[in-house]
Design a protein around this motif. Sequence first.
Motif, PDB file in Angstrom:
ATOM      1  N   GLY A  27      -8.951 -22.674   9.171  1.00  0.00           N
ATOM      2  CA  GLY A  27      -9.777 -22.648   7.963  1.00  0.00           C
ATOM      3  C   GLY A  27      -9.276 -21.669   6.919  1.00  0.00           C
ATOM      4  O   GLY A  27     -10.058 -21.017   6.232  1.00  0.00           O
ATOM      5  N   TYR A  28      -7.953 -21.573   6.781  1.00  0.00           N
ATOM      6  CA  TYR A  28      -7.364 -20.662   5.798  1.00  0.00           C
ATOM      7  C   TYR A  28      -6.350 -21.438   4.968  1.00  0.00           C
ATOM      8  O   TYR A  28      -5.339 -21.916   5.495  1.00  0.00           O
ATOM      9  CB  TYR A  28      -6.683 -19.483   6.502  1.00  0.00           C
ATOM     10  CG  TYR A  28      -6.169 -18.427   5.558  1.00  0.00           C
ATOM     11  CD1 TYR A  28      -7.019 -17.458   5.039  1.00  0.00           C
ATOM     12  CD2 TYR A  28      -4.832 -18.405   5.186  1.00  0.00           C
ATOM     13  CE1 TYR A  28      -6.548 -16.485   4.173  1.00  0.00           C
ATOM     14  CE2 TYR A  28      -4.351 -17.436   4.320  1.00  0.00           C
ATOM     15  CZ  TYR A  28      -5.213 -16.481   3.816  1.00  0.00           C
ATOM     16  OH  TYR A  28      -4.742 -15.525   2.956  1.00  0.00           O
ATOM     17  N   HIS A  29      -6.647 -21.590   3.679  1.00  0.00           N
ATOM     18  CA  HIS A  29      -5.792 -22.333   2.752  1.00  0.00           C
ATOM     19  C   HIS A  29      -5.401 -21.394   1.617  1.00  0.00           C
ATOM     20  O   HIS A  29      -6.271 -20.784   0.986  1.00  0.00           O
ATOM     21  CB  HIS A  29      -6.533 -23.553   2.207  1.00  0.00           C
ATOM     22  CG  HIS A  29      -6.995 -24.472   3.290  1.00  0.00           C
ATOM     23  ND1 HIS A  29      -6.203 -25.473   3.795  1.00  0.00           N
ATOM     24  CD2 HIS A  29      -8.156 -24.514   3.994  1.00  0.00           C
ATOM     25  CE1 HIS A  29      -6.863 -26.106   4.751  1.00  0.00           C
ATOM     26  NE2 HIS A  29      -8.047 -25.547   4.893  1.00  0.00           N
ATOM     27  N   PHE A  30      -4.104 -21.295   1.366  1.00  0.00           N
ATOM     28  CA  PHE A  30      -3.592 -20.327   0.398  1.00  0.00           C
ATOM     29  C   PHE A  30      -3.013 -21.055  -0.813  1.00  0.00           C
ATOM     30  O   PHE A  30      -2.154 -21.924  -0.676  1.00  0.00           O
ATOM     31  CB  PHE A  30      -2.518 -19.459   1.059  1.00  0.00           C
ATOM     32  CG  PHE A  30      -2.190 -18.219   0.300  1.00  0.00           C
ATOM     33  CD1 PHE A  30      -2.990 -17.087   0.395  1.00  0.00           C
ATOM     34  CD2 PHE A  30      -1.074 -18.174  -0.516  1.00  0.00           C
ATOM     35  CE1 PHE A  30      -2.679 -15.930  -0.307  1.00  0.00           C
ATOM     36  CE2 PHE A  30      -0.758 -17.022  -1.220  1.00  0.00           C
ATOM     37  CZ  PHE A  30      -1.558 -15.897  -1.121  1.00  0.00           C
ATOM     38  N   PHE A  31      -3.494 -20.686  -1.990  1.00  0.00           N
ATOM     39  CA  PHE A  31      -3.060 -21.294  -3.241  1.00  0.00           C
ATOM     40  C   PHE A  31      -2.455 -20.221  -4.147  1.00  0.00           C
ATOM     41  O   PHE A  31      -3.013 -19.131  -4.284  1.00  0.00           O
ATOM     42  CB  PHE A  31      -4.248 -21.930  -3.971  1.00  0.00           C
ATOM     43  CG  PHE A  31      -4.907 -23.026  -3.195  1.00  0.00           C
ATOM     44  CD1 PHE A  31      -4.505 -24.343  -3.350  1.00  0.00           C
ATOM     45  CD2 PHE A  31      -5.927 -22.742  -2.293  1.00  0.00           C
ATOM     46  CE1 PHE A  31      -5.108 -25.356  -2.627  1.00  0.00           C
ATOM     47  CE2 PHE A  31      -6.538 -23.751  -1.567  1.00  0.00           C
ATOM     48  CZ  PHE A  31      -6.125 -25.063  -1.728  1.00  0.00           C
ATOM     49  N   ALA A  32      -1.321 -20.540  -4.755  1.00  0.00           N
ATOM     50  CA  ALA A  32      -0.725 -19.675  -5.774  1.00  0.00           C
ATOM     51  C   ALA A  32      -0.956 -20.345  -7.124  1.00  0.00           C
ATOM     52  O   ALA A  32      -0.996 -21.573  -7.214  1.00  0.00           O
ATOM     53  CB  ALA A  32       0.767 -19.501  -5.520  1.00  0.00           C
ATOM     54  N   TYR A  33      -1.130 -19.530  -8.157  1.00  0.00           N
ATOM     55  CA  TYR A  33      -1.308 -20.119  -9.487  1.00  0.00           C
ATOM     56  C   TYR A  33      -0.611 -19.273 -10.543  1.00  0.00           C
ATOM     57  O   TYR A  33      -0.423 -18.071 -10.379  1.00  0.00           O
ATOM     58  CB  TYR A  33      -2.788 -20.318  -9.826  1.00  0.00           C
ATOM     59  CG  TYR A  33      -3.638 -19.074  -9.810  1.00  0.00           C
ATOM     60  CD1 TYR A  33      -3.790 -18.284 -10.950  1.00  0.00           C
ATOM     61  CD2 TYR A  33      -4.316 -18.685  -8.656  1.00  0.00           C
ATOM     62  CE1 TYR A  33      -4.586 -17.149 -10.935  1.00  0.00           C
ATOM     63  CE2 TYR A  33      -5.109 -17.551  -8.638  1.00  0.00           C
ATOM     64  CZ  TYR A  33      -5.239 -16.787  -9.778  1.00  0.00           C
ATOM     65  OH  TYR A  33      -6.020 -15.657  -9.769  1.00  0.00           O
TER      66      TYR A  33
END
Length: 127
Positions: A27-33
């Motif tokens: 349950g860990y989702h990593f997004f860069a922006y």
Amino acid sequence: MQKTSIPDFQITAKVVYVPSESRPDEGYHFFAYKITITNTGSTPAQLMSRHWVITDALGKKEEVRGPGVVGLQPKIQPGQTFEYDSACPLTTSTGSMVGRYFFVGESGESFSVEVPEFYLIAPLALH
């Protein structure tokens, strides 16, 4: 009569899901922006602080406030663009961010600019 110039900014966001930093089974989702801020007006202004509202797929909201962005309080001249990279972890595979930047103009006036909502979506999250 003194002419008042209204600050004008264009803000865009580009999002990338980072699989190497994510653990979907936990349950860990990593997004860069990447945020791009362009001063399309005729007067300089300094970005002083930010306010984000981050919402996950379950509707859980987290608010983030702080000085500047990535440790900086950039002064953005007319026609100039400032870009920065940051990241956001979520416990769900989709979510969104919306926010506001707070500026001070060259005459000392305070104003804010809305950051349009953008979406955090892991690949294959929507099928």
